[in-house]
Design an enzyme around this catalytic site. Structure first.
Site, PDB file in Angstrom:
ATOM      1  N   LYS A 149       0.871  -1.190   0.000  1.00 21.19           N
ATOM      2  CA  LYS A 149       0.000   0.000   0.000  1.00 21.19           C
ATOM      3  C   LYS A 149       0.903   1.233   0.000  1.00 21.19           C
ATOM      4  CE  LYS A 149      -4.307  -1.416   2.200  1.00 21.19           C
ATOM      5  NZ  LYS A 149      -5.163  -1.253   3.395  1.00 21.19           N
ATOM      6  N   GLU A 191       0.646  -0.998  16.151  1.00 18.65           N
ATOM      7  CA  GLU A 191       0.400  -1.892  15.005  1.00 18.65           C
ATOM      8  C   GLU A 191       0.787  -3.332  15.332  1.00 18.65           C
ATOM      9  OE1 GLU A 191      -1.339  -0.769  12.580  1.00 18.65           O
ATOM     10  OE2 GLU A 191      -0.691   1.208  11.868  1.00 18.65           O
ATOM     11  N   LYS A 233       0.819 -10.487   8.710  1.00 20.46           N
ATOM     12  CA  LYS A 233       0.432  -9.604   7.605  1.00 20.46           C
ATOM     13  C   LYS A 233       0.596 -10.322   6.267  1.00 20.46           C
ATOM     14  CE  LYS A 233       0.414  -5.066   5.661  1.00 20.46           C
ATOM     15  NZ  LYS A 233       0.648  -3.633   5.796  1.00 20.46           N
ATOM     16  N   GLU A 243      -7.312  -5.796  -1.040  1.00 20.79           N
ATOM     17  CA  GLU A 243      -8.357  -5.485  -0.064  1.00 20.79           C
ATOM     18  C   GLU A 243      -9.759  -5.549  -0.663  1.00 20.79           C
ATOM     19  OE1 GLU A 243      -7.249  -2.557   2.939  1.00 20.79           O
ATOM     20  OE2 GLU A 243      -9.331  -1.962   3.076  1.00 20.79           O
ATOM     21  N   HIS A 254      -8.285   1.894  12.725  1.00 22.14           N
ATOM     22  CA  HIS A 254      -7.848   2.943  11.806  1.00 22.14           C
ATOM     23  C   HIS A 254      -8.970   3.886  11.377  1.00 22.14           C
ATOM     24  CE1 HIS A 254      -4.327   0.439  11.753  1.00 22.14           C
ATOM     25  NE2 HIS A 254      -3.700   1.188  10.876  1.00 22.14           N
ATOM     26  N   HIS A 271       0.608   8.543  13.955  1.00 25.57           N
ATOM     27  CA  HIS A 271      -0.324   7.560  13.402  1.00 25.57           C
ATOM     28  C   HIS A 271      -0.596   6.437  14.412  1.00 25.57           C
ATOM     29  CE1 HIS A 271      -2.283   4.944  10.502  1.00 25.57           C
ATOM     30  NE2 HIS A 271      -1.425   3.986  10.803  1.00 25.57           N
TER      31      HIS A 271
HETATM   32  P1  NAD Z   1       7.324   8.380  10.292  1.00 26.37           P
HETATM   33  O1  NAD Z   1       7.672   7.842   8.986  1.00 26.37           O
HETATM   34  O2  NAD Z   1       6.868   9.784  10.379  1.00 26.37           O
HETATM   35  O3  NAD Z   1       8.546   8.170  11.285  1.00 26.37           O
HETATM   36  C1  NAD Z   1       8.424   8.571  12.610  1.00 26.37           C
HETATM   37  C2  NAD Z   1       9.553   9.524  13.032  1.00 26.37           C
HETATM   38  O4  NAD Z   1      10.713   8.769  13.357  1.00 26.37           O
HETATM   39  C3  NAD Z   1       9.992  10.511  11.977  1.00 26.37           C
HETATM   40  O5  NAD Z   1      10.314  11.737  12.587  1.00 26.37           O
HETATM   41  C4  NAD Z   1      11.238   9.858  11.404  1.00 26.37           C
HETATM   42  O6  NAD Z   1      12.112  10.772  10.794  1.00 26.37           O
HETATM   43  C5  NAD Z   1      11.844   9.266  12.637  1.00 26.37           C
HETATM   44  N1  NAD Z   1      12.706   8.123  12.417  1.00 26.37           N
HETATM   45  C6  NAD Z   1      12.535   7.142  11.511  1.00 26.37           C
HETATM   46  N2  NAD Z   1      13.431   6.172  11.717  1.00 26.37           N
HETATM   47  C7  NAD Z   1      14.204   6.560  12.741  1.00 26.37           C
HETATM   48  C8  NAD Z   1      15.295   5.968  13.413  1.00 26.37           C
HETATM   49  N3  NAD Z   1      15.732   4.733  13.122  1.00 26.37           N
HETATM   50  N4  NAD Z   1      15.873   6.640  14.420  1.00 26.37           N
HETATM   51  C9  NAD Z   1      15.399   7.869  14.780  1.00 26.37           C
HETATM   52  N5  NAD Z   1      14.355   8.480  14.204  1.00 26.37           N
HETATM   53  C10 NAD Z   1      13.757   7.807  13.191  1.00 26.37           C
HETATM   54  O7  NAD Z   1       6.147   7.510  10.975  1.00 26.37           O
HETATM   55  P2  NAD Z   1       5.859   5.943  11.051  1.00 26.37           P
HETATM   56  O8  NAD Z   1       5.187   5.746  12.349  1.00 26.37           O
HETATM   57  O9  NAD Z   1       7.051   5.146  10.708  1.00 26.37           O
HETATM   58  O10 NAD Z   1       4.811   5.733   9.854  1.00 26.37           O
HETATM   59  C11 NAD Z   1       3.555   6.322   9.889  1.00 26.37           C
HETATM   60  C12 NAD Z   1       3.027   6.384   8.472  1.00 26.37           C
HETATM   61  O11 NAD Z   1       2.878   5.060   7.977  1.00 26.37           O
HETATM   62  C13 NAD Z   1       1.674   7.044   8.344  1.00 26.37           C
HETATM   63  O12 NAD Z   1       1.695   7.962   7.290  1.00 26.37           O
HETATM   64  C14 NAD Z   1       0.739   5.891   8.027  1.00 26.37           C
HETATM   65  O13 NAD Z   1      -0.348   6.280   7.248  1.00 26.37           O
HETATM   66  C15 NAD Z   1       1.638   4.963   7.280  1.00 26.37           C
HETATM   67  N6  NAD Z   1       1.212   3.567   7.314  1.00 26.37           N
HETATM   68  C16 NAD Z   1       1.143   2.912   6.128  1.00 26.37           C
HETATM   69  C17 NAD Z   1       0.792   1.582   6.105  1.00 26.37           C
HETATM   70  C18 NAD Z   1       0.801   0.824   4.793  1.00 26.37           C
HETATM   71  O14 NAD Z   1       0.325  -0.313   4.768  1.00 26.37           O
HETATM   72  N7  NAD Z   1       1.347   1.383   3.735  1.00 26.37           N
HETATM   73  C19 NAD Z   1       0.502   0.907   7.287  1.00 26.37           C
HETATM   74  C20 NAD Z   1       0.586   1.610   8.497  1.00 26.37           C
HETATM   75  C21 NAD Z   1       0.947   2.955   8.494  1.00 26.37           C
HETATM   76  N1  GLY Z   2      -1.918  -1.350   7.130  1.00 32.46           N
HETATM   77  C1  GLY Z   2      -3.077  -1.925   6.546  1.00 32.46           C
HETATM   78  C2  GLY Z   2      -2.794  -2.707   5.326  1.00 32.46           C
HETATM   79  O1  GLY Z   2      -1.670  -2.824   4.886  1.00 32.46           O
HETATM   80  O2  GLY Z   2      -3.700  -3.208   4.732  1.00 32.46           O
END
Ligand code: NAD
Ligand code: GLY
Length: 370
Positions: A149, A191, A233, A243, A254, A271
């Site tokens: 996704k 998650e 997953k 989906e 969500h 998130h």
């Molecule tokens: P993010 O990508 O914003 O990362 C969180 C923070 O941590 C950021 O400030 C980043 O720069 C920092 N960071 C990243 N790696 C680091 C590291 N190793 N050390 C220090 N800092 C680090 O947030 P997230 O929680 O990783 O991802 C959230 C996003 O994922 C949302 O946009 C959500 O919609 C998306 N998401 C997508 C799916 C999918 O299936 N595609 C599933 C769940 C969430």
């Molecule tokens: N995070 C939900 C999905 O990948 O379907």
């Protein structure tokens, strides 16, 4: 391979040549063999952000140097509020400006924001170029980097513009989690916890027993959490990649959570934090529908709290909070004909997708919001 947990490989089986592996281990970023899936001799662009680049971009570039003719990097601004068309265009500017051809491999080095945007850019550039996910947050390692996704946000709805587009591989180096702030680690745990009530209560028991070790970044506990989450997953994505039904269960929490993120302004709540509170709300709704008992809701709420996550929803509109939630949830991707559909728990370890009367949803929101 140095430090490679060869036993910790999870396969995403899509039934065709797009199937791929998730490698889970330590020391992987220093291991060129972990990236051998990319086309030898092609150009590479590492897409990352201002926080992750100084930590890990050099190491990844070194690992890729022998495989690619050229390894360039693009550093995007950091934050959910930058998961936008403007940032996406920066990727296209870098690709077109640098003369990158359609054999180019993109590497998403970052959390879910970088991963989702890079994947979407890969899906679009020259109608599709290969990409590899190198997730650096717990959330990205257990969820967002897996399953294809990809998306950006729209002011009217979260992840509303995107595509299903699978990576060539996912490389989860657990060492990278050592620099993750505690708040981000907790967000990732949301998650991880999610997989229990929807699919695997034995895993839920294990998370309860190991939550302190996980929060302390214990390597063995994190390795199991990432491996089991990815396996669960993979099982779902292998059955329903796009989906059309089953995969929706991965969205437990969500529907409410996305309303919190959009309603508060992207980036105000992480998130994972929104998903934590959203799971409590979805569990409450499940109880109202007679599907689980109060003890189950209490147990889930207790674990979410111990993970360092909020258990109360945000007030997103002081005048008509429930009305604003409903308005935002009507643009959820699961909504059909304006009817909101919720992932509910249909007995511990089993999820279902249901509509619910607005009045009932309002009650749940009123009760669950701070
Ligand atoms: P993010 O990508 O914003 O990362 C969180 C923070 O941590 C950021 O400030 C980043 O720069 C920092 N960071 C990243 N790696 C680091 C590291 N190793 N050390 C220090 N800092 C680090 O947030 P997230 O929680 O990783 O991802 C959230 C996003 O994922 C949302 O946009 C959500 O919609 C998306 N998401 C997508 C799916 C999918 O299936 N595609 C599933 C769940 C969430
Ligand atoms: N995070 C939900 C999905 O990948 O379907």
């Amino acid at each position: 391979m140095n430090g490679f947990y060869s036993s910790e490989r999870v396969r995403i089986d899509l039934g065709d040549e797009r199937s791929y592996h998730i490698a889970i281990g330590t020391g992987l970023l220093a291991e060129p063999a972990a990236f051998e899936v990319a086309r030898a001799g092609s150009a590479a662009l590492i897409v990352t952000n201002t926080t992750v680049a100084p930590l890990y971009a050099d190491a990844l570039a070194r690992a890729l140097a022998g495989r690619h003719s050229q390894v360039a990097r693009l550093v995007l601004p950091d934050g959910e509020q930058y998961k936008t068309w403007d940032s996406l265009n920066l990727v296209f500017d870098a690709l077109l400006g640098g003369g990158f051809d359609r054999k180019t491999t993109l590497y998403a080095l970052g959390g879910g924001v970088v991963g989702d945007m890079t994947g979407f850019a890969a899906a679009c550039y020259m109608r599709g170029v290969p990409f590899v996910q190198v997730p650096t947050t717990l959330l990205a390692q257990v969820d967002s980097s897996v399953g294809g996704k990809t998306a950006i946000n729209h002011p009217l709805g979260k992840n509303m513009i995107g595509a299903f587009y699978q990576p060539l591989a996912v490389v989860c180096d657990l060492d990278l989690l050592k620099t993750l702030p505690a708040r981000e680690l907790s967000a990732g745990l949301a998650e991880v916890i999610k997989y229990g009530p929807i699919a695997d209560m034995a895993f839920f028991d294990w998370i309860e027993a190991n939550i302190d070790a996980l929060r302390a970044c214990d390597a063995t506990a994190l390795a199991h959490a990432v491996q089991r989450s990815c396996q669960l997953k993979a099982d779902v994505v292998g059955q329903d990649e796009r989906e059309s039904g089953l995969r929706a269960i991965l969205n437990f929490g969500h529907t409410f959570g996305h309303a919190i993120e959009a309603g508060m302004g992207y980036g105000a709540w992480l998130h994972g934090e929104a998903v934590g509170a959203g799971m409590v709300m979805a569990a409450e709704l499940s109880r109202e529908l007679g599907l689980v008992d109060a003890a189950f809701v209490q147990r889930l709420t207790g674990l979410i709290d111990r993970a360092g996550l909020p258990t109360r929803g945000a007030v997103i509109d002081a005048d008509d909070n429930a009305g604003r939630y409903l308005q935002l949830m009507r643009v959820d991707k699961k909504a059909e004909g304006g009817e909101i559909r919720f992932v509910v728990i249909d007995g511990p370890g089993r999820a279902a997708v249901r509509a619910a009367p607005d009045a009932l949803v309002r009650q749940v929101i009123d009760r669950c919001c701070a």
